[in-house]
Design an enzyme around this catalytic site. Structure first.
Site, PDB file in Angstrom:
ATOM      1  N   CYS A 200      17.058 -24.378   6.818  1.00 31.37           N
ATOM      2  CA  CYS A 200      18.098 -23.397   6.503  1.00 31.37           C
ATOM      3  C   CYS A 200      18.840 -23.749   5.220  1.00 31.37           C
ATOM      4  O   CYS A 200      19.118 -24.917   4.954  1.00 31.37           O
ATOM      5  CB  CYS A 200      19.132 -23.264   7.612  1.00 31.37           C
ATOM      6  SG  CYS A 200      18.465 -22.796   9.187  1.00 31.37           S
TER       7      CYS A 200
ATOM      8  N   TRP B  78      15.324 -21.268   8.867  1.00 27.85           N
ATOM      9  CA  TRP B  78      14.143 -21.900   9.462  1.00 27.85           C
ATOM     10  C   TRP B  78      14.494 -21.991  10.942  1.00 27.85           C
ATOM     11  O   TRP B  78      15.370 -22.773  11.338  1.00 27.85           O
ATOM     12  CB  TRP B  78      13.942 -23.284   8.857  1.00 27.85           C
ATOM     13  CG  TRP B  78      12.684 -23.958   9.290  1.00 27.85           C
ATOM     14  CD1 TRP B  78      11.448 -23.811   8.728  1.00 27.85           C
ATOM     15  CD2 TRP B  78      12.526 -24.900  10.353  1.00 27.85           C
ATOM     16  NE1 TRP B  78      10.536 -24.590   9.389  1.00 27.85           N
ATOM     17  CE2 TRP B  78      11.158 -25.273  10.385  1.00 27.85           C
ATOM     18  CE3 TRP B  78      13.382 -25.459  11.302  1.00 27.85           C
ATOM     19  CZ2 TRP B  78      10.648 -26.180  11.316  1.00 27.85           C
ATOM     20  CZ3 TRP B  78      12.879 -26.360  12.234  1.00 27.85           C
ATOM     21  CH2 TRP B  78      11.525 -26.715  12.228  1.00 27.85           C
TER      22      TRP B  78
ATOM     23  N   ASN C 117      23.752 -23.984   9.310  1.00 26.35           N
ATOM     24  CA  ASN C 117      22.556 -24.816   9.264  1.00 26.35           C
ATOM     25  C   ASN C 117      22.776 -25.956  10.250  1.00 26.35           C
ATOM     26  O   ASN C 117      23.810 -26.615  10.197  1.00 26.35           O
ATOM     27  CB  ASN C 117      22.374 -25.353   7.828  1.00 26.35           C
ATOM     28  CG  ASN C 117      21.288 -26.407   7.727  1.00 26.35           C
ATOM     29  OD1 ASN C 117      20.450 -26.535   8.616  1.00 26.35           O
ATOM     30  ND2 ASN C 117      21.307 -27.168   6.653  1.00 26.35           N
ATOM     31  N   GLY C 118      21.832 -26.165  11.159  1.00 32.13           N
ATOM     32  CA  GLY C 118      21.988 -27.250  12.137  1.00 32.13           C
ATOM     33  C   GLY C 118      21.669 -26.739  13.530  1.00 32.13           C
ATOM     34  O   GLY C 118      21.087 -25.662  13.693  1.00 32.13           O
TER      35      GLY C 118
ATOM     36  N   GLU D  45      -1.640 -40.072   3.367  1.00 29.98           N
ATOM     37  CA  GLU D  45      -0.924 -39.086   2.570  1.00 29.98           C
ATOM     38  C   GLU D  45      -1.864 -37.972   2.098  1.00 29.98           C
ATOM     39  O   GLU D  45      -1.502 -36.788   2.115  1.00 29.98           O
ATOM     40  CB  GLU D  45      -0.252 -39.783   1.376  1.00 29.98           C
ATOM     41  CG  GLU D  45       0.464 -38.861   0.402  1.00 29.98           C
ATOM     42  CD  GLU D  45       1.591 -38.042   1.007  1.00 29.98           C
ATOM     43  OE1 GLU D  45       1.956 -38.267   2.173  1.00 29.98           O
ATOM     44  OE2 GLU D  45       2.086 -37.142   0.314  1.00 29.98           O
TER      45      GLU D  45
ATOM     46  N   LYS E 161      -1.258 -34.035   2.901  1.00 29.78           N
ATOM     47  CA  LYS E 161      -1.149 -32.999   1.870  1.00 29.78           C
ATOM     48  C   LYS E 161      -2.132 -31.871   2.146  1.00 29.78           C
ATOM     49  O   LYS E 161      -1.783 -30.709   2.071  1.00 29.78           O
ATOM     50  CB  LYS E 161      -1.429 -33.560   0.466  1.00 29.78           C
ATOM     51  CG  LYS E 161      -0.343 -34.392  -0.170  1.00 29.78           C
ATOM     52  CD  LYS E 161       0.872 -33.626  -0.602  1.00 29.78           C
ATOM     53  CE  LYS E 161       1.928 -33.596   0.455  1.00 29.78           C
ATOM     54  NZ  LYS E 161       2.795 -34.724   0.655  1.00 29.78           N
TER      55      LYS E 161
ATOM     56  N   GLU F 253      -1.118 -29.748   5.297  1.00 31.20           N
ATOM     57  CA  GLU F 253       0.110 -28.954   5.280  1.00 31.20           C
ATOM     58  C   GLU F 253       0.058 -27.758   4.334  1.00 31.20           C
ATOM     59  O   GLU F 253       0.747 -26.778   4.556  1.00 31.20           O
ATOM     60  CB  GLU F 253       1.355 -29.816   5.018  1.00 31.20           C
ATOM     61  CG  GLU F 253       1.507 -30.330   3.622  1.00 31.20           C
ATOM     62  CD  GLU F 253       2.769 -31.156   3.442  1.00 31.20           C
ATOM     63  OE1 GLU F 253       3.823 -30.798   3.982  1.00 31.20           O
ATOM     64  OE2 GLU F 253       2.683 -32.171   2.726  1.00 31.20           O
TER      65      GLU F 253
ATOM     66  N   HIS G 275     -14.630 -47.170  15.800  1.00 33.47           N
ATOM     67  CA  HIS G 275     -13.979 -47.318  17.107  1.00 33.47           C
ATOM     68  C   HIS G 275     -13.706 -45.963  17.754  1.00 33.47           C
ATOM     69  O   HIS G 275     -12.857 -45.852  18.633  1.00 33.47           O
ATOM     70  CB  HIS G 275     -12.695 -48.132  16.952  1.00 33.47           C
ATOM     71  CG  HIS G 275     -12.964 -49.520  16.444  1.00 33.47           C
ATOM     72  ND1 HIS G 275     -13.537 -50.496  17.226  1.00 33.47           N
ATOM     73  CD2 HIS G 275     -12.803 -50.063  15.218  1.00 33.47           C
ATOM     74  CE1 HIS G 275     -13.690 -51.599  16.513  1.00 33.47           C
ATOM     75  NE2 HIS G 275     -13.258 -51.358  15.283  1.00 33.47           N
TER      76      HIS G 275
HETATM   77  C1  F6R Z   1       5.372 -33.708   3.325  1.00 33.58           C
HETATM   78  C2  F6R Z   1       6.821 -33.748   3.311  1.00 33.58           C
HETATM   79  C3  F6R Z   1       7.515 -34.319   4.484  1.00 33.58           C
HETATM   80  C4  F6R Z   1       8.703 -35.192   4.039  1.00 33.58           C
HETATM   81  C5  F6R Z   1       9.515 -35.635   5.265  1.00 33.58           C
HETATM   82  C6  F6R Z   1      10.626 -36.596   4.894  1.00 33.58           C
HETATM   83  O1  F6R Z   1       4.868 -33.176   2.140  1.00 33.58           O
HETATM   84  O2  F6R Z   1       7.453 -33.320   2.385  1.00 33.58           O
HETATM   85  O3  F6R Z   1       6.648 -35.028   5.300  1.00 33.58           O
HETATM   86  O4  F6R Z   1       8.211 -36.291   3.328  1.00 33.58           O
HETATM   87  O5  F6R Z   1      10.049 -34.515   5.892  1.00 33.58           O
HETATM   88  O6  F6R Z   1      11.519 -36.012   4.023  1.00 33.58           O
HETATM   89  P1  F6R Z   1      12.561 -36.893   3.220  1.00 33.58           P
HETATM   90  O7  F6R Z   1      11.805 -37.737   2.294  1.00 33.58           O
HETATM   91  O8  F6R Z   1      13.422 -35.878   2.504  1.00 33.58           O
HETATM   92  O9  F6R Z   1      13.327 -37.684   4.231  1.00 33.58           O
END
Ligand code: F6R
Length: 607
Positions: free
Chosen positions: A2, A75, A101-102, A483, A487, A490, A506
């Protein structure tokens, strides 16, 4: 999670709100709304979907001359994403509206008691209880501060809120607890925003609201009050070093691509002032009075967790400090054993991730010192850590994090070198080579990126058939494999899993067949031969392989992708963008919404 924008000033408010929402859209994009006061009445316009849909709706209404308003991009947490549940939410009299937001954790109980008093709810959100509580008190006292305090004292959970009263068209109210909210200070105008880019074209001067603070904004003044006592609090104005151009696409099709291609500059900025290239010493003055920890606990989420995991290898090999790395949502609910001389390092781009912040607070309660590695100046992680190392990457707008991880890796490497120096552990030749390698790294990456993108583009077309992918690596390349998989999944929605290459036999290798490709990272290091064996095992099961490797090595794969060998650690800084670009090009080829992937939001400020 949000995004909130609020404006009070001398300009037409509605375009400022819509522009601000677009800049905040990375925080949530399932529905949006604005509210403004026109001729003494509150008008609310909301829509399901992206801000562009809201914008069309707003401009098909009348032309809205108003200089005060609130906007929200959502969101969903409570209630499906639709127009009814979009913010702002109004009270029954139509005099008060709230954006939030929250999560209000005790909203069910409050809702029941309000319903018993005859209040009809119009949405399924937790937020709506806020506006009815404020209204309940305001109808008796006509005092906004008292009414907001009355409301917020009853709620549990997290909130950043903006509040407007139609009978007070010269005031905008805001408050926060465990969700970010920043006040922007302009000339004859003031703003609230969940994040600085919301109002960055207008001002860089800000007040960071702390938890349990309430702000009253007029065109000329900002007053801040304590939620608990109602007393005025003196706040400092700070200046944000970001330029608006950093929060724009700068000719690139997507923010993600721009942010990947920015990484040479990001490395340069993360190093700036932190290395003395003459003496080859690391200058992390922020850490000077911390001493050398017996053990380090790294706590983070998502991509930041992968950066931390990569860091574990460095702290252990360079500085000989044992490291535990935890996903923050696990750390906060287990009973970690943190001793007096341990150090907790929390890593967060946004500095507002709810689980990471909870981990930080828990570590402090346990008496540990906390170092925050963080990108957003003045964020909660930055404010609450004992020491903060800013990554200086500039605003990251794309939901998929890229340049932030690169900057976090630079800072972590410097930290590991710093402790190694303190412990006199560095072999001078190796140390000097690494330091000078770091100096050259931005230029090398700058030259490599266009080639890397070309290869990524070609391969993405060839492998876009895949429904699943393995990403495999050993040593430093294992966190990078995790990672790479994150990527890809997502933004392209292709299922991908990262594994330590040695783990394949395994279990996971059972999945391998000609339709199931593996992306193997096999750099020229002490583990190279072992990774080659793992490649052979996959090939024996007819699995297609992309092998990201260095020149002058012997390996066979369906596609060999070479990046220069920078001698161990620094090669990671070439591997990372290759993984990012492969995911990016795949998502583009498949026609996905790269900057705003489905179901995600940039900053996860709820648990
Ligand atoms: C993936 C991504 C998330 C953030 C995670 C932590 O592309 O962006 O996995 O890395 O939500 O966010 P921060 O670094 O802001 O705590």
């Amino acid at each position: 999670m949000c995004g909130i924008i609020g404006y009070i000033g001398h300009r037409p408010a509605v375009p400022i709100l819509l522009e601000g929402l677009k800049r905040l859209e990375y925080r949530g994009y399932d529905s949006a709304g604005i509210a403004y006061i026109q001729q003494g009445k509150l008008k609310v316009i909301k829509s399901e979907g992206k801000i562009s849909i809201l914008e069309e709706k707003v401009f098909s209404n009348d032309p809205l001359h108003t200089t005060i308003g609130l906007g929200h991009t959502r969101w969903a947490t409570h209630g499906v994403p639709n127009e009814k549940n979009a913010h702002p939410h109004m009270d029954l009299s139509g005099n008060i509206c709230v954006v939030h937001n929250g999560i209000i954790e005790n909203y069910t109980k409050i809702k029941e008691s309000l319903k018993a008093k005859g209040i009809d709810f119009r949405s399924d959100t937790d937020t709506e209880v806020l506006v009815h509580l404020i209204s309940e008190e305001y109808s008796k006292t006509q005092d906004p501060l008292t009414s907001i305090r009355y409301c917020l004292k009853q709620v549990q959970g997290s909130y950043a809120i903006g509040v407007m009263f139609s009978d007070r068209p010269k005031e905008l109210w805001a408050a926060k607890h465990s969700s970010p909210l920043i006040v922007g200070i302009g000339v004859g105008e003031n703003f609230i925003g969940s994040d600085v880019p919301a109002f960055l074209p207008y001002t860089k001067d800000v007040i960071f609201l702390e938890d349990e603070e309430i702000a009253r904004l007029t065109t000329e003044h900002v007053d801040v009050y304590s939620l608990n006592t109602g007393d005025k609090i003196k706040k400092q104005i700070k200046t944000i070093p970001w330029d608006i151009s950093l929060a724009q696409k700068g000719g690139y099709k997507h923010f993600m691509l721009k942010e990947i291609m920015e990484q040479p500059r990001v490395i340069f900025d993360a190093l700036a002032g932190r290395v003395n290239y003459k003496t080859k010493r690391i200058l992390l003055n922020e850490l000077n009075d911390l001493g050398i920890p017996d053990k380090i606990h790294i706590v983070a989420c998502g991509t930041s967790f992968h950066a931390g995991f990569w860091g574990k290898y460095l702290f252990e090999s360079l500085a000989k400090i044992p490291v535990e790395v935890d996903i923050a949502s696990e750390f906060r609910y287990r009973d970690p054993l943190i001793r007096k001389d341990d150090l907790v390092v929390v890593i967060s781009q946004s500095g507002e991730t709810a689980d990471t912040l909870a981990g930080l607070r828990m570590a402090k309660e346990m008496g540990s010192k906390v170092v925050g590695i963080c990108n957003v100046v003045g964020s909660s992680v930055a404010r609450e850590s004992d020491k903060v190392l800013y990554t200086q990457a500039g605003p990251e707008i794309s939901v998929a994090s890229t340049k932030a991880m690169c900057s976090q890796m630079v800072v972590i490497l410097l930290m590991a070198l710093y402790f190694a120096e303190k412990k006199n552990l560095m072999e001078p030749d190796k140390h000097n080579q690494l330091i000078m390698g770091l100096k050259d790294l931005p230029n090398i990456l700058e030259k490599e990126l266009p080639k890397t993108r070309e290869i990524a583009k070609e391969l993405s077309v060839m492998y876009s058939f895949a429904r699943s992918f393995f990403y495999l690596g050993r040593g430093l390349n294992y966190p990078l494999a995790l990672e790479g998989a994150l990527k890809l999944k997502e933004i392209s929605y292709i299922h991908a899993e990262g594994y330590a290459a040695g783990e394949m036999k395994h279990g996971p290798i059972a999945l391998i067949d000609p339709e199931f490709p593996s992306f193997v990272i096999a750099t020229k290091d002490h583990l190279f031969d072992k990774v080659v064996s793992n490649i052979k095992e996959i090939q024996a099961r007819k699995g297609p392989i992309i092998c990201l490797t260095n020149p002058d090595v012997k390996v066979s794969a369906n596609h060999i992708w070479q990046v220069p060998d920078l001698g161990g650690i620094l090669t990671s800084f070439l591997i990372l963008p290759a993984l990012q670009l492969f995911a990016y090009e795949t998502a583009v080829y498949l026609g996905k919404d790269v900057d705003q992937p489905r179901n995600l939001a940039k900053s996860v400020t709820v648990e």
